[in-house]
Design a protein around this motif. Structure first.
Motif, PDB file in Angstrom:
ATOM      1  N   ILE A 127       0.946  -1.072  -0.018  1.00 49.66           N
ATOM      2  CA  ILE A 127       0.047   0.012  -0.027  1.00 49.66           C
ATOM      3  C   ILE A 127       0.879   1.339   0.035  1.00 49.66           C
ATOM      4  CG2 ILE A 127      -1.786  -1.109   1.238  1.00 49.66           C
ATOM      5  CD1 ILE A 127      -1.007   0.137   3.898  1.00 49.66           C
ATOM      6  N   ALA A 128       0.222   2.468  -0.431  1.00 51.27           N
ATOM      7  CA  ALA A 128       1.111   3.476  -0.577  1.00 51.27           C
ATOM      8  C   ALA A 128       0.602   4.456   0.868  1.00 51.27           C
ATOM      9  CB  ALA A 128       0.660   4.537  -1.854  1.00 51.27           C
ATOM     10  N   GLU A 129       1.777   4.727   1.596  1.00 46.48           N
ATOM     11  CA  GLU A 129       1.370   5.238   3.020  1.00 46.48           C
ATOM     12  C   GLU A 129       1.934   6.719   2.902  1.00 46.48           C
ATOM     13  OE1 GLU A 129       4.050   4.201   6.412  1.00 46.48           O
ATOM     14  OE2 GLU A 129       2.280   3.151   7.165  1.00 46.48           O
ATOM     15  N   PRO A 130       0.925   7.809   3.036  1.00 42.72           N
ATOM     16  CA  PRO A 130       1.487   9.039   3.230  1.00 42.72           C
ATOM     17  C   PRO A 130       2.465   9.490   3.972  1.00 42.72           C
ATOM     18  CG  PRO A 130      -0.856   8.977   3.361  1.00 42.72           C
ATOM     19  CD  PRO A 130      -0.445   7.589   3.580  1.00 42.72           C
ATOM     20  N   VAL A 131       3.451  10.139   3.605  1.00 44.84           N
ATOM     21  CA  VAL A 131       4.549  10.391   4.720  1.00 44.84           C
ATOM     22  C   VAL A 131       4.419  11.984   4.991  1.00 44.84           C
ATOM     23  CG1 VAL A 131       6.881  10.796   4.989  1.00 44.84           C
ATOM     24  CG2 VAL A 131       6.195   8.865   3.956  1.00 44.84           C
ATOM     25  N   ALA A 132       4.650  12.937   4.093  1.00 44.00           N
ATOM     26  CA  ALA A 132       4.167  14.317   4.156  1.00 44.00           C
ATOM     27  C   ALA A 132       3.958  15.054   2.757  1.00 44.00           C
ATOM     28  CB  ALA A 132       5.739  15.048   4.566  1.00 44.00           C
ATOM     29  N   GLY A 133       2.709  15.756   2.875  1.00 42.94           N
ATOM     30  CA  GLY A 133       2.290  16.431   1.733  1.00 42.94           C
ATOM     31  C   GLY A 133       2.104  15.255   0.637  1.00 42.94           C
ATOM     32  N   PRO A 134       2.636  15.509  -0.646  1.00 45.65           N
ATOM     33  CA  PRO A 134       2.316  14.519  -1.640  1.00 45.65           C
ATOM     34  C   PRO A 134       3.381  13.234  -1.612  1.00 45.65           C
ATOM     35  CG  PRO A 134       3.734  16.406  -2.542  1.00 45.65           C
ATOM     36  CD  PRO A 134       3.328  16.907  -0.998  1.00 45.65           C
ATOM     37  N   ILE A 135       4.294  13.230  -0.721  1.00 46.63           N
ATOM     38  CA  ILE A 135       5.357  12.102  -0.502  1.00 46.63           C
ATOM     39  C   ILE A 135       4.591  10.986   0.008  1.00 46.63           C
ATOM     40  CG2 ILE A 135       7.541  11.613   0.402  1.00 46.63           C
ATOM     41  CD1 ILE A 135       8.190  14.307   0.508  1.00 46.63           C
ATOM     42  N   VAL A 136       4.555   9.992  -0.360  1.00 51.49           N
ATOM     43  CA  VAL A 136       4.153   8.576   0.224  1.00 51.49           C
ATOM     44  C   VAL A 136       5.474   7.729  -0.144  1.00 51.49           C
ATOM     45  CG1 VAL A 136       1.901   9.107  -0.866  1.00 51.49           C
ATOM     46  CG2 VAL A 136       3.600   8.118  -2.157  1.00 51.49           C
ATOM     47  N   ARG A 137       5.236   6.610   0.817  1.00 54.49           N
ATOM     48  CA  ARG A 137       6.214   5.423   0.627  1.00 54.49           C
ATOM     49  C   ARG A 137       5.326   4.239   0.641  1.00 54.49           C
ATOM     50  NH1 ARG A 137       8.827   3.696   6.685  1.00 54.49           N
ATOM     51  NH2 ARG A 137       6.429   3.159   7.519  1.00 54.49           N
ATOM     52  N   THR A 138       6.177   3.238   0.016  1.00 52.22           N
ATOM     53  CA  THR A 138       5.381   1.809  -0.138  1.00 52.22           C
ATOM     54  C   THR A 138       5.657   1.099   1.028  1.00 52.22           C
ATOM     55  OG1 THR A 138       5.584   2.270  -2.615  1.00 52.22           O
ATOM     56  CG2 THR A 138       5.153  -0.136  -1.733  1.00 52.22           C
ATOM     57  N   THR A 139       4.773   0.440   1.536  1.00 51.47           N
ATOM     58  CA  THR A 139       4.743  -0.240   2.618  1.00 51.47           C
ATOM     59  C   THR A 139       4.016  -1.751   2.571  1.00 51.47           C
ATOM     60  OG1 THR A 139       5.053  -0.519   4.935  1.00 51.47           O
ATOM     61  CG2 THR A 139       3.126   0.746   4.192  1.00 51.47           C
ATOM     62  N   ARG A 140       3.934  -2.744   3.444  1.00 53.72           N
ATOM     63  CA  ARG A 140       3.340  -3.647   3.244  1.00 53.72           C
ATOM     64  C   ARG A 140       2.308  -3.832   4.418  1.00 53.72           C
ATOM     65  NH1 ARG A 140       6.920  -8.773   1.162  1.00 53.72           N
ATOM     66  NH2 ARG A 140       7.544  -7.907  -0.892  1.00 53.72           N
ATOM     67  N   ALA A 141       1.257  -4.485   4.058  1.00 55.41           N
ATOM     68  CA  ALA A 141       0.116  -4.753   5.316  1.00 55.41           C
ATOM     69  C   ALA A 141      -0.485  -6.107   4.947  1.00 55.41           C
ATOM     70  CB  ALA A 141      -0.780  -3.644   5.112  1.00 55.41           C
ATOM     71  N   GLY A 142      -0.989  -6.775   5.760  1.00 51.83           N
ATOM     72  CA  GLY A 142      -1.831  -7.925   5.615  1.00 51.83           C
ATOM     73  C   GLY A 142      -2.469  -8.548   6.775  1.00 51.83           C
ATOM     74  N   GLN A 162      21.152  -0.693  14.121  1.00 51.06           N
ATOM     75  CA  GLN A 162      21.114   0.188  12.922  1.00 51.06           C
ATOM     76  C   GLN A 162      20.211   1.382  12.880  1.00 51.06           C
ATOM     77  OE1 GLN A 162      20.281  -2.514   9.443  1.00 51.06           O
ATOM     78  NE2 GLN A 162      22.064  -3.723   9.695  1.00 51.06           N
ATOM     79  N   ASP A 163      20.599   2.570  12.630  1.00 55.21           N
ATOM     80  CA  ASP A 163      19.807   3.789  12.550  1.00 55.21           C
ATOM     81  C   ASP A 163      18.709   3.906  11.552  1.00 55.21           C
ATOM     82  OD1 ASP A 163      20.996   4.399  15.177  1.00 55.21           O
ATOM     83  OD2 ASP A 163      22.503   5.504  14.153  1.00 55.21           O
ATOM     84  N   VAL A 164      19.271   3.489  10.367  1.00 49.45           N
ATOM     85  CA  VAL A 164      18.189   3.418   9.336  1.00 49.45           C
ATOM     86  C   VAL A 164      17.417   2.550   9.062  1.00 49.45           C
ATOM     87  CG1 VAL A 164      18.277   4.042   6.848  1.00 49.45           C
ATOM     88  CG2 VAL A 164      20.029   4.903   8.282  1.00 49.45           C
ATOM     89  N   SER A 165      16.161   2.482   8.631  1.00 44.40           N
ATOM     90  CA  SER A 165      15.155   1.638   8.399  1.00 44.40           C
ATOM     91  C   SER A 165      15.656   0.999   6.937  1.00 44.40           C
ATOM     92  CB  SER A 165      13.839   2.107   8.469  1.00 44.40           C
ATOM     93  OG  SER A 165      13.394   2.752   9.547  1.00 44.40           O
ATOM     94  N   HIS A 166      15.381  -0.539   6.900  1.00 42.19           N
ATOM     95  CA  HIS A 166      15.394  -0.946   5.356  1.00 42.19           C
ATOM     96  C   HIS A 166      14.326  -0.679   4.618  1.00 42.19           C
ATOM     97  CE1 HIS A 166      18.579  -4.339   6.473  1.00 42.19           C
ATOM     98  NE2 HIS A 166      18.532  -3.393   7.411  1.00 42.19           N
ATOM     99  N   ALA A 167      14.448  -0.714   3.211  1.00 39.54           N
ATOM    100  CA  ALA A 167      13.658  -0.271   2.260  1.00 39.54           C
ATOM    101  C   ALA A 167      12.526  -1.403   2.310  1.00 39.54           C
ATOM    102  CB  ALA A 167      14.334  -0.023   0.947  1.00 39.54           C
ATOM    103  N   THR A 168      12.770  -2.353   2.654  1.00 42.19           N
ATOM    104  CA  THR A 168      11.780  -3.737   2.243  1.00 42.19           C
ATOM    105  C   THR A 168      11.689  -4.304   3.902  1.00 42.19           C
ATOM    106  OG1 THR A 168      13.344  -5.072   1.521  1.00 42.19           O
ATOM    107  CG2 THR A 168      12.074  -3.882  -0.148  1.00 42.19           C
ATOM    108  N   PRO A 169      10.852  -4.950   4.198  1.00 43.57           N
ATOM    109  CA  PRO A 169      10.634  -5.569   5.544  1.00 43.57           C
ATOM    110  C   PRO A 169      11.791  -6.574   5.705  1.00 43.57           C
ATOM    111  CG  PRO A 169       8.236  -5.490   4.491  1.00 43.57           C
ATOM    112  CD  PRO A 169       9.448  -4.970   3.352  1.00 43.57           C
ATOM    113  N   VAL A 170      12.179  -6.490   7.212  1.00 43.71           N
ATOM    114  CA  VAL A 170      13.109  -7.536   7.617  1.00 43.71           C
ATOM    115  C   VAL A 170      12.410  -8.727   8.566  1.00 43.71           C
ATOM    116  CG1 VAL A 170      14.976  -6.156   7.609  1.00 43.71           C
ATOM    117  CG2 VAL A 170      13.613  -6.255   9.581  1.00 43.71           C
TER     118      VAL A 170
END
Length: 223
Positions: A127-142, A162-170
């Motif tokens: 799903i596309a999850e809003p981040v700020a304004g028109p910016i969205v990130r793709t995440t998973r749900a289920g 690790q301080d930075v999140s991975h781009a895809t789920p771990v």
């Protein structure tokens, strides 16, 4: 020697999935998941349960711009948990390497049934999850519907140390009525972490979900 042992434990913890406090507690039960890598067929194991699987993954690219992913897997789980899973996934995107538009977002669905005829379904989608304004990130749900109960599957993007999140789920957190009951780590060292004293039926779902999610290929787990 004590210092070296402590550093070894810390190093190991730094390469594991970050857990919510309820599952990071010492009372939680941690089980390694083995047999998920390699061939199109095999046997994955967690605790006293074995999931014998047959899987496939196909990527078709048309004119280097239209990419279609499809996969399927059947799994027969036996041992402490007895269940059959019939899974499929699909995704389609267009564009080049720098810009891709998903025409059909990632979708995964598994039909579940046990030898008493209890049935259900595991679903995972993007799903596309809003981040700020028109910016969205793709995440998973289920979620999982099984035996009259509904469980949520929430993606986890953070590793310990690790301080930075991975781009895809771990991995994923399995929720029952808003409470975290299990964590499924799908990264390089798959594990199942189950909260102590949960219902037997909930633990069975956690085991089945762990075997499926760590074994079913998709484009993020293909080497």
């Amino acid at each position: 020697m004590i210092l070296l042992a402590a550093l070894g434990v810390a190093g190991c913890a730094a390469h594991t999935m970050q857990l919510p406090p309820s599952l990071a507690a010492a009372s939680s039960i941690v089980r390694d998941i083995t047999g998920t890598q390699g061939s199109i067929a095999g046997a994955a194991r967690v605790g006293d349960s074995v999931g014998r699987y047959q899987r496939s993954f196909v990527r078709v690219t048309v004119l280097e711009a239209d990419r279609r992913d499809a996969g399927s897997m059947t799994m027969a789980i036996s041992g402490a948990v007895a269940m059959q899973a019939d899974c499929r996934l699909s995704e389609r995107s267009i564009g080049g390497n720098t810009l891709q538009i998903r025409v059909t977002p990632f979708q995964m669905s598994c039909d579940l049934i046990n030898n008493q005829g209890v049935s259900g379904q595991l679903e995972l989608f993007e799903i596309a999850e809003p981040v700020a304004g028109p910016i969205v990130r793709t995440t998973r749900a289920g979620g999982i519907r099984y035996g009259g109960k509904t469980f949520d599957l929430l993606p986890n993007y953070r590793m310990n140390g690790q301080d930075v999140s991975h781009a895809t789920p771990v991995g994923y957190i399995l929720m029952d009525a808003g409470s975290e009951i299990a964590a499924i780590e799908t990264d390089t060292s798959p594990r199942l972490i189950v909260r102590d004293n949960i219902e037997v039926e909930s633990e069975e779902i956690a085991v089945a979900a762990a075997l499926i999610l760590t074994t079913f290929w998709d484009k993020r787990t293909m080497q």
